[in-house]
Design a protein around this motif. Sequence first.
Motif, PDB file in Angstrom:
ATOM      1  N   GLN A  89       0.540  -1.145  -0.143  1.00  0.00           N
ATOM      2  CA  GLN A  89       0.244   0.179  -0.075  1.00  0.00           C
ATOM      3  C   GLN A  89       1.053   0.959  -0.064  1.00  0.00           C
ATOM      4  N   GLN A  90       2.144   0.998   0.483  1.00  0.00           N
ATOM      5  CA  GLN A  90       2.746   1.878   0.410  1.00  0.00           C
ATOM      6  C   GLN A  90       3.381   2.681  -0.337  1.00  0.00           C
ATOM      7  N   PHE A  91       3.832   1.224  -0.898  1.00  0.00           N
ATOM      8  CA  PHE A  91       4.598   1.492  -2.273  1.00  0.00           C
ATOM      9  C   PHE A  91       4.045   1.956  -3.532  1.00  0.00           C
ATOM     10  N   ASN A  92       2.243   1.599  -3.620  1.00  0.00           N
ATOM     11  CA  ASN A  92       1.794   2.892  -4.037  1.00  0.00           C
ATOM     12  C   ASN A  92       1.681   3.900  -3.770  1.00  0.00           C
ATOM     13  N   ARG A  93       0.810   4.149  -3.266  1.00  0.00           N
ATOM     14  CA  ARG A  93       0.892   5.592  -2.256  1.00  0.00           C
ATOM     15  C   ARG A  93       1.694   5.781  -2.695  1.00  0.00           C
ATOM     16  N   LEU A  94       3.256   6.044  -2.671  1.00  0.00           N
ATOM     17  CA  LEU A  94       4.175   6.459  -3.233  1.00  0.00           C
ATOM     18  C   LEU A  94       5.038   6.719  -4.915  1.00  0.00           C
ATOM     19  N   GLN A  95       4.207   5.510  -5.531  1.00  0.00           N
ATOM     20  CA  GLN A  95       5.000   5.248  -6.867  1.00  0.00           C
ATOM     21  C   GLN A  95       3.104   6.711  -7.277  1.00  0.00           C
ATOM     22  N   ALA A  96       1.666   6.769  -6.812  1.00  0.00           N
ATOM     23  CA  ALA A  96       1.048   7.810  -7.691  1.00  0.00           C
ATOM     24  C   ALA A  96       1.744   9.456  -7.282  1.00  0.00           C
ATOM     25  N   LYS A  97       2.591   9.156  -5.913  1.00  0.00           N
ATOM     26  CA  LYS A  97       3.151  10.654  -5.735  1.00  0.00           C
ATOM     27  C   LYS A  97       4.237  11.312  -6.636  1.00  0.00           C
ATOM     28  N   MET A  98       4.348  10.177  -7.241  1.00  0.00           N
ATOM     29  CA  MET A  98       5.744   9.938  -8.056  1.00  0.00           C
ATOM     30  C   MET A  98       5.443  10.933  -9.171  1.00  0.00           C
ATOM     31  N   GLU A  99       4.223  10.110  -9.671  1.00  0.00           N
ATOM     32  CA  GLU A  99       3.785  10.302 -11.067  1.00  0.00           C
ATOM     33  C   GLU A  99       2.999  11.947 -11.010  1.00  0.00           C
ATOM     34  N   VAL A 100       1.945  12.227 -10.150  1.00  0.00           N
ATOM     35  CA  VAL A 100       2.114  13.542  -9.698  1.00  0.00           C
ATOM     36  C   VAL A 100       2.973  14.770  -9.983  1.00  0.00           C
ATOM     37  N   ILE A 101       4.257  14.158  -9.373  1.00  0.00           N
ATOM     38  CA  ILE A 101       5.438  15.201  -9.418  1.00  0.00           C
ATOM     39  C   ILE A 101       6.076  15.496 -10.732  1.00  0.00           C
ATOM     40  N   LEU A 102       6.097  13.678 -11.437  1.00  0.00           N
ATOM     41  CA  LEU A 102       6.454  13.742 -12.398  1.00  0.00           C
ATOM     42  C   LEU A 102       5.584  14.547 -13.367  1.00  0.00           C
ATOM     43  N   GLU A 103       4.565  14.734 -13.125  1.00  0.00           N
ATOM     44  CA  GLU A 103       3.753  15.179 -14.297  1.00  0.00           C
ATOM     45  C   GLU A 103       3.885  16.906 -14.096  1.00  0.00           C
ATOM     46  N   ALA A 104       3.874  17.642 -12.585  1.00  0.00           N
ATOM     47  CA  ALA A 104       4.240  18.738 -11.798  1.00  0.00           C
ATOM     48  C   ALA A 104       5.145  19.273 -12.473  1.00  0.00           C
ATOM     49  N   ILE A 105       6.646  18.491 -13.039  1.00  0.00           N
ATOM     50  CA  ILE A 105       7.679  18.838 -13.035  1.00  0.00           C
ATOM     51  C   ILE A 105       7.812  19.244 -15.247  1.00  0.00           C
ATOM     52  N   THR A 106       6.743  18.205 -15.700  1.00  0.00           N
ATOM     53  CA  THR A 106       6.966  17.930 -17.271  1.00  0.00           C
ATOM     54  C   THR A 106       6.182  18.562 -17.692  1.00  0.00           C
ATOM     55  N   GLY A 107       4.910  19.008 -17.162  1.00  0.00           N
ATOM     56  CA  GLY A 107       3.189  19.506 -18.008  1.00  0.00           C
ATOM     57  C   GLY A 107       3.111  18.695 -18.375  1.00  0.00           C
ATOM     58  N   LEU A 108       3.629  17.601 -18.488  1.00  0.00           N
ATOM     59  CA  LEU A 108       2.380  16.478 -19.708  1.00  0.00           C
ATOM     60  C   LEU A 108       1.482  15.586 -18.467  1.00  0.00           C
ATOM     61  N   GLY A 109       0.666  15.894 -19.030  1.00  0.00           N
ATOM     62  CA  GLY A 109      -0.793  14.989 -18.390  1.00  0.00           C
ATOM     63  C   GLY A 109      -0.846  14.009 -19.658  1.00  0.00           C
ATOM     64  N   ASP A 110      -2.651  13.724 -18.995  1.00  0.00           N
ATOM     65  CA  ASP A 110      -2.287  12.291 -20.352  1.00  0.00           C
ATOM     66  C   ASP A 110      -2.162  13.374 -21.844  1.00  0.00           C
ATOM     67  N   LEU A 111      -1.694  12.482 -22.740  1.00  0.00           N
ATOM     68  CA  LEU A 111      -1.537  12.970 -24.371  1.00  0.00           C
ATOM     69  C   LEU A 111      -2.092  12.056 -24.842  1.00  0.00           C
ATOM     70  N   PRO A 112      -2.778  12.217 -25.573  1.00  0.00           N
ATOM     71  CA  PRO A 112      -3.414  11.554 -26.343  1.00  0.00           C
ATOM     72  C   PRO A 112      -2.278  10.384 -27.655  1.00  0.00           C
ATOM     73  N   GLU A 113      -3.516   9.121 -27.355  1.00  0.00           N
ATOM     74  CA  GLU A 113      -2.586   7.916 -27.345  1.00  0.00           C
ATOM     75  C   GLU A 113      -3.041   7.956 -28.875  1.00  0.00           C
ATOM     76  N   ASP A 114      -3.760   8.444 -29.331  1.00  0.00           N
ATOM     77  CA  ASP A 114      -3.913   7.680 -30.959  1.00  0.00           C
ATOM     78  C   ASP A 114      -3.794   9.281 -32.156  1.00  0.00           C
ATOM     79  N   GLU A 115      -2.529   9.086 -32.924  1.00  0.00           N
ATOM     80  CA  GLU A 115      -2.552  10.225 -33.216  1.00  0.00           C
ATOM     81  C   GLU A 115      -2.611  10.515 -34.638  1.00  0.00           C
ATOM     82  N   THR A 116      -4.096   9.969 -34.928  1.00  0.00           N
ATOM     83  CA  THR A 116      -4.404  10.395 -36.460  1.00  0.00           C
ATOM     84  C   THR A 116      -5.539  11.820 -35.840  1.00  0.00           C
ATOM     85  N   ASN A 117      -5.128  12.328 -36.875  1.00  0.00           N
ATOM     86  CA  ASN A 117      -5.970  13.695 -36.698  1.00  0.00           C
ATOM     87  C   ASN A 117      -7.084  13.841 -38.531  1.00  0.00           C
TER      88      ASN A 117
END
Length: 99
Positions: free
Chosen positions: A71-99
């Motif tokens: 449980q602690q590992f999952n919480r830490l992993q979630a926090k790291m994802e939030v921090i990574l998104e905040a630092i990079t400014g990247l959220g969920d990017l579109p996976e399908d590039e067909t426009n």
Amino acid sequence: MSEQEQNKRINQLRRQLANAAERIKTLELDMEPDGRISEGFAAMENHIDKQFEMVNMRFDRIDSRFDRLEQQFNRLQAKMEVILEAITGLGDLPEDETN
């Protein structure tokens, strides 16, 4: 063989028979449900049961600690994802590039 020798031999055989009968009784008592052998097996079974209970308690504690760690590992992993998104400014990017 004289009568005296026959009587001596008969008395000797009677003593041996009585001795054998006594030994059989002793063995029967030892092997009865409440005899020494049965008591010995019961004591061993109780000891094994107690050891098994102790092992189960230890495994339960290990499982509990593992669950907490997971449980602690999952919480830490979630926090790291939030921090990574905040630092990079990247959220969920579109996976399908067909426009």
